[in-house]
Design a protein around this motif. Structure first.
Motif, short mmCIF file in Angstrom:
data_model
loop_
_atom_site.label_atom_id
_atom_site.label_comp_id
_atom_site.label_asym_id
_atom_site.label_seq_id
_atom_site.Cartn_x
_atom_site.Cartn_y
_atom_site.Cartn_z
N GLY A 68 48.43 42.18 39.19
CA GLY A 68 47.99 40.82 39.41
C GLY A 68 48.69 39.78 38.55
N TYR A 100 49.92 34.36 33.92
CA TYR A 100 48.48 34.59 33.99
C TYR A 100 48.21 35.73 34.96
N ARG A 101 46.96 36.17 35.02
CA ARG A 101 46.55 37.22 35.95
C ARG A 101 45.67 36.64 37.04
N THR A 102 45.91 37.11 38.27
CA THR A 102 45.12 36.72 39.42
C THR A 102 44.54 37.97 40.06
N ASP A 103 43.84 37.82 41.16
CA ASP A 103 43.33 38.94 41.94
C ASP A 103 44.52 39.73 42.49
N ARG A 108 45.45 39.29 46.11
CA ARG A 108 46.14 38.08 46.52
C ARG A 108 47.66 38.23 46.36
N ARG A 163 45.68 30.04 46.12
CA ARG A 163 45.12 31.38 46.38
C ARG A 163 45.43 32.34 45.25
N LEU A 164 46.50 32.07 44.51
CA LEU A 164 46.81 32.87 43.32
C LEU A 164 46.00 32.32 42.15
N GLU A 165 44.69 32.39 42.30
CA GLU A 165 43.77 31.77 41.36
C GLU A 165 43.94 32.33 39.95
N ILE A 166 43.64 31.50 38.97
CA ILE A 166 43.80 31.90 37.56
C ILE A 166 42.55 32.66 37.12
N ARG A 167 42.71 33.93 36.82
CA ARG A 167 41.59 34.73 36.31
C ARG A 167 41.66 34.95 34.81
#
Length: 268
Positions: free
Chosen positions: A59, A36-39, A42, A236-240
């Motif tokens: 990301g 997946y992609r995160t910010d 981060r 913190r590696l949130e799912i975007r």
């Protein structure tokens, strides 16, 4: 006086008590991968100098569950399964070093002490955790490796659930994803026993498989959730944005790494 033997602590007269044997280390495993992609910021905050974010898709993250059997060259551990079987879950990102793209493990949990010791030797930031994933089987209610099969996976540490996923296979594919598809670049850090003396060990190393074989990868979709915890930072590696999910059975041999730099990370 007879010397002490053993590749790792504890060293004894015979070496039989050593937590891990000398490499090569051989692995057979089932890997469940969710990309997946995160910010990108981060990811960047987890890359110490001299590492930089990957030029493309900085990301991108892969969260991987693995159900392993492992052994040294003798293979004796396979006949004493408590010494061979373990599970782990880990998050990897991509980064750049001197113009080359690498994979870096930024978080990882295992459920056996020997796996933790091997990982610290290799530069993986291993911690103990509770890891489970659905196992395929050709009979009964367990899923087969086929279109429509569903696999669940969970990760917890210190009594808190950190991640959970459900992967539904769709079709065979040509790869197991792109985030974990490069040599690994890790730091081996050990603080000095003297206060204020910084790091006694400070190495940037490259590591990868000495040999690899694998079954046909399958791709599909994933439902992935991450959870906050007081002593963990995976969330913190949130799912975007989801990318894809994969399932693959693999065999790997690890037989050492290569020193890239020493004493230059500036880690605290």
């Amino acid at each position: 006086m007879t010397g002490l033997r053993g590749y790792f602590h504890p060293k004894t007269a015979t070496g039989a008590a050593s937590l891990i044997p000398a490499p090569p280390w051989r692995y057979s495993g089932d890997l469940l991968t969710v990309e997946y992609r995160t910010d990108p910021d981060r990811v960047r905050e987890l890359l110490p100098e001299p590492l930089e974010p990957a030029a493309e898709d900085p990301g991108a993250v892969a969260l991987i569950w693995a159900d392993w059997q492992s052994c040294a060259d003798s293979g004796r551990e396979l006949l004493d399964p408590v010494r061979a079987q373990y599970k782990e879950a880990f998050a990897v990102v991509r980064c750049a070093y001197r113009g080359r793209t690498y994979t870096r493990c930024v978080f990882i949990w295992v459920d056996k002490d020997f796996a933790l010791a091997r990982g610290l030797h290799q530069g993986y930031p291993k911690k103990l955790g509770s890891i489970h994933q659905t196992r395929p089987h050709p009979y009964g209610p367990a899923p087969r490796i086929e279109a429509g099969a569903r696999f669940g996976a969970t990760l917890a540490a210190a009594d808190r659930r950190l991640a959970q996923a459900v992967v539904t296979l769709r079709e065979p594919c040509d790869s197991n994803g792109f985030v974990n598809a490069h040599p690994m670049v890790h730091h081996r850090w050990l603080p000095s026993v003297e206060k204020g003396k910084g790091l006694a060990l400070d190495e940037l190393i490259e590591s990868g498989a000495a040999s690899f074989e694998g079954g046909r990868p399958w791709t599909g979709e994933a439902e992935l959730e991450l959870f906050e915890a007081p002593t963990e930072e995976l969330a913190r590696l949130e799912i975007r944005e989801p990318i894809a999910a994969y399932y693959r059975q693999v065999g790997v041999v690890w037989d050492g790494g290569r020193l890239l730099e020493s004493g230059t990370s500036g880690a605290e």
